[in-house]
Scaffold this motif. Structure first.
Motif, mmCIF file in Angstrom:
data_model
loop_
_atom_site.group_PDB
_atom_site.id
_atom_site.type_symbol
_atom_site.label_atom_id
_atom_site.label_comp_id
_atom_site.label_asym_id
_atom_site.label_seq_id
_atom_site.Cartn_x
_atom_site.Cartn_y
_atom_site.Cartn_z
ATOM 1 N N GLY A 76 7.612 -2.758 -0.781
ATOM 2 C CA GLY A 76 6.734 -3.104 0.325
ATOM 3 C C GLY A 76 7.419 -3.882 1.419
ATOM 4 N N ALA A 77 6.868 -5.067 1.732
ATOM 5 C CA ALA A 77 7.288 -5.826 2.904
ATOM 6 C C ALA A 77 8.752 -6.223 2.867
ATOM 7 N N SER A 78 9.303 -6.447 1.690
ATOM 8 C CA SER A 78 10.686 -6.919 1.613
ATOM 9 C C SER A 78 11.690 -5.870 2.073
ATOM 10 N N LEU A 79 11.286 -4.613 2.140
ATOM 11 C CA LEU A 79 12.199 -3.581 2.640
ATOM 12 C C LEU A 79 12.665 -3.876 4.057
ATOM 13 N N ALA A 80 11.797 -4.493 4.861
ATOM 14 C CA ALA A 80 12.186 -4.811 6.243
ATOM 15 C C ALA A 80 13.335 -5.809 6.255
ATOM 16 N N HIS A 81 13.274 -6.816 5.383
ATOM 17 C CA HIS A 81 14.335 -7.827 5.343
ATOM 18 C C HIS A 81 15.632 -7.231 4.798
ATOM 19 N N LEU A 82 15.514 -6.377 3.790
ATOM 20 C CA LEU A 82 16.707 -5.769 3.217
ATOM 21 C C LEU A 82 17.340 -4.792 4.201
ATOM 22 N N THR A 83 16.522 -4.098 4.961
ATOM 23 C CA THR A 83 17.064 -3.185 5.975
ATOM 24 C C THR A 83 17.884 -3.954 7.010
ATOM 25 N N VAL A 84 17.350 -5.056 7.506
ATOM 26 C CA VAL A 84 18.098 -5.878 8.462
ATOM 27 C C VAL A 84 19.395 -6.366 7.829
ATOM 28 N N PHE A 85 19.328 -6.807 6.580
ATOM 29 C CA PHE A 85 20.521 -7.304 5.891
ATOM 30 C C PHE A 85 21.572 -6.200 5.773
ATOM 31 N N ALA A 86 21.148 -4.987 5.441
ATOM 32 C CA ALA A 86 22.085 -3.879 5.300
ATOM 33 C C ALA A 86 22.723 -3.511 6.641
ATOM 34 N N VAL A 87 21.978 -3.609 7.711
ATOM 35 C CA VAL A 87 22.537 -3.351 9.040
ATOM 36 C C VAL A 87 23.555 -4.430 9.394
ATOM 37 N N LEU A 88 23.214 -5.681 9.129
ATOM 38 C CA LEU A 88 24.118 -6.789 9.441
ATOM 39 C C LEU A 88 25.417 -6.710 8.641
ATOM 40 N N THR A 89 25.357 -6.146 7.440
ATOM 41 C CA THR A 89 26.528 -6.075 6.569
ATOM 42 C C THR A 89 27.149 -4.677 6.573
ATOM 43 N N LYS A 90 26.942 -3.947 7.631
ATOM 44 C CA LYS A 90 27.417 -2.560 7.727
ATOM 45 C C LYS A 90 28.899 -2.415 7.387
ATOM 46 N N ASP A 91 29.700 -3.415 7.722
ATOM 47 C CA ASP A 91 31.152 -3.289 7.557
ATOM 48 C C ASP A 91 31.639 -3.566 6.141
ATOM 49 N N PHE A 92 30.777 -4.039 5.255
ATOM 50 C CA PHE A 92 31.238 -4.412 3.916
ATOM 51 C C PHE A 92 31.859 -3.231 3.168
ATOM 52 N N GLY A 93 31.300 -2.040 3.362
ATOM 53 C CA GLY A 93 31.847 -0.872 2.675
ATOM 54 C C GLY A 93 33.276 -0.578 3.079
ATOM 55 N N TYR A 94 33.581 -0.754 4.349
ATOM 56 C CA TYR A 94 34.954 -0.569 4.812
ATOM 57 C C TYR A 94 35.861 -1.641 4.236
ATOM 58 N N LEU A 95 35.433 -2.889 4.335
ATOM 59 C CA LEU A 95 36.266 -4.016 3.923
ATOM 60 C C LEU A 95 36.575 -3.965 2.429
ATOM 61 N N LEU A 129 10.394 -12.469 -1.149
ATOM 62 C CA LEU A 129 11.318 -12.635 -2.266
ATOM 63 C C LEU A 129 10.548 -13.005 -3.526
ATOM 64 N N THR A 130 9.604 -13.901 -3.395
ATOM 65 C CA THR A 130 8.782 -14.325 -4.525
ATOM 66 C C THR A 130 7.954 -13.167 -5.070
ATOM 67 N N ALA A 131 7.348 -12.401 -4.189
ATOM 68 C CA ALA A 131 6.515 -11.270 -4.623
ATOM 69 C C ALA A 131 7.331 -10.239 -5.390
ATOM 70 N N ASP A 132 8.536 -9.948 -4.913
ATOM 71 C CA ASP A 132 9.390 -8.994 -5.616
ATOM 72 C C ASP A 132 9.763 -9.527 -7.003
ATOM 73 N N GLY A 133 10.054 -10.822 -7.073
ATOM 74 C CA GLY A 133 10.393 -11.412 -8.364
ATOM 75 C C GLY A 133 9.241 -11.346 -9.339
ATOM 76 N N GLU A 134 8.037 -11.576 -8.845
ATOM 77 C CA GLU A 134 6.865 -11.525 -9.721
ATOM 78 C C GLU A 134 6.633 -10.110 -10.245
ATOM 79 N N GLN A 135 6.869 -9.106 -9.396
ATOM 80 C CA GLN A 135 6.709 -7.728 -9.858
ATOM 81 C C GLN A 135 7.719 -7.402 -10.956
ATOM 82 N N LEU A 136 8.974 -7.785 -10.742
ATOM 83 C CA LEU A 136 9.990 -7.513 -11.747
ATOM 84 C C LEU A 136 9.721 -8.305 -13.022
#
Length: 267
Positions: free
Chosen positions: A157-176, A11-18
């Protein structure tokens, strides 16, 4: 290093890039429109500062957070827009200082949450690691809007793995968010990481299947690209419908993006 430490590091690395991207912008560039209708680059950074402030309060001052969240529970979008107004008169230098402080302080606050303890959030209490992943999602999405406005490419880079897991966990948000009932059928996600590694979630026997490269998958799930412009594919009618409504954040879906609006990410 714990799993939470890893997520906070990324999270920190992504913030520093932005931060490096926006810190050299002229005052005129801070007012450039982004693909999010009505939002400038200034608005995007203000939103991130606000969201990180909320997350910091949730972790470090839960009673203060709960009071704020209660006042906004019937109109969260209104609260977000009101928060943007609070930053509207800030110069780029002032806004940058606020955002940098909130980025630093939210990492400190989340890292200090005792192991096994959850923190309050907008709908349900969350483990700090999931709240940190939500921060990565916010930074990915709003950072992409800024990059698109400037016509530049962010390194993913590495943060894509965390975001991918988050998107899988929140799969139902689009329906809701659309008043639809999430299907009972299990989904299988097979997402390819930046180095070619396979990240798989769900039963191997599932007939509803989603596959594609991680960056494309995250662009789709954050609604920063239309399904036609990413290399994400579906097998099964339910999975195919999910590509239309994929959304890894709560609340209204927003305008999304239209086919052909951007060069396909995998190109």
């Amino acid at each position: 290093m714990t799993d939470l430490d890893v997520v906070l590091r990324d999270l920190t690395a992504d913030g520093e890039q932005l931060d490096r991207l926006v810190s050299g912008l002229s005052p005129e560039q801070w007012r450039l429109p982004t693909p999010a209708p009505g939002w400038t680059i200034h608005d995007q950074i203000a939103h991130l500062a606000f969201i990180y402030r909320l997350a910091r309060l949730a972790a470090a001052e839960p009673e203060t957070f709960t009071a704020l969240a209660k006042s906004a529970e019937k109109n969260f979008n209104g609260a977000v827009n009101a928060a943007l107004a609070d930053y509207a008169s800030d110069s780029p230098e002032t806004l940058l200082a606020k955002w940098r402080a909130e980025r630093r302080d939210v990492v400190t606050a989340l890292a200090a949450v005792p192991e096994g303890q959850v923190v309050p959030w907008l709908v349900n209490p969350l483990p700090p690691i999931i709240l940190a992943c939500a921060g990565i999602m916010e930074q990915f999405a709003h950072g992409q809007d800024i990059a698109d406005a400037l016509g530049v490419t962010l390194e993913r880079g590495a943060s894509l793995a965390h975001l991918t897991v988050f998107a899988v966990l929140t799969k139902d948000f689009g329906y809701l968010s659309r008043g639809e009932t999430p299907p009972a059928a299990e989904f299988r996600f097979e997402i390819t990481g930046p180095s070619g590694e396979l990240w798989a979630y769900g039963s191997e026997n599932a007939t509803e299947r989603i596959s594609g490269p991680a960056e494309d998958f995250c662009l789709l799930a954050t609604r920063r690209r239309h399904r036609d412009d990413v290399a994400v594919t579906a097998v099964g009618a339910e999975a195919d419908h999910w590509l239309d409504i994929a959304q890894c954040y709560r609340g209204p879906a927003g305008a999304g993006r239209v086919p052909g609006q951007f060069t396909p990410a995998a190109a």
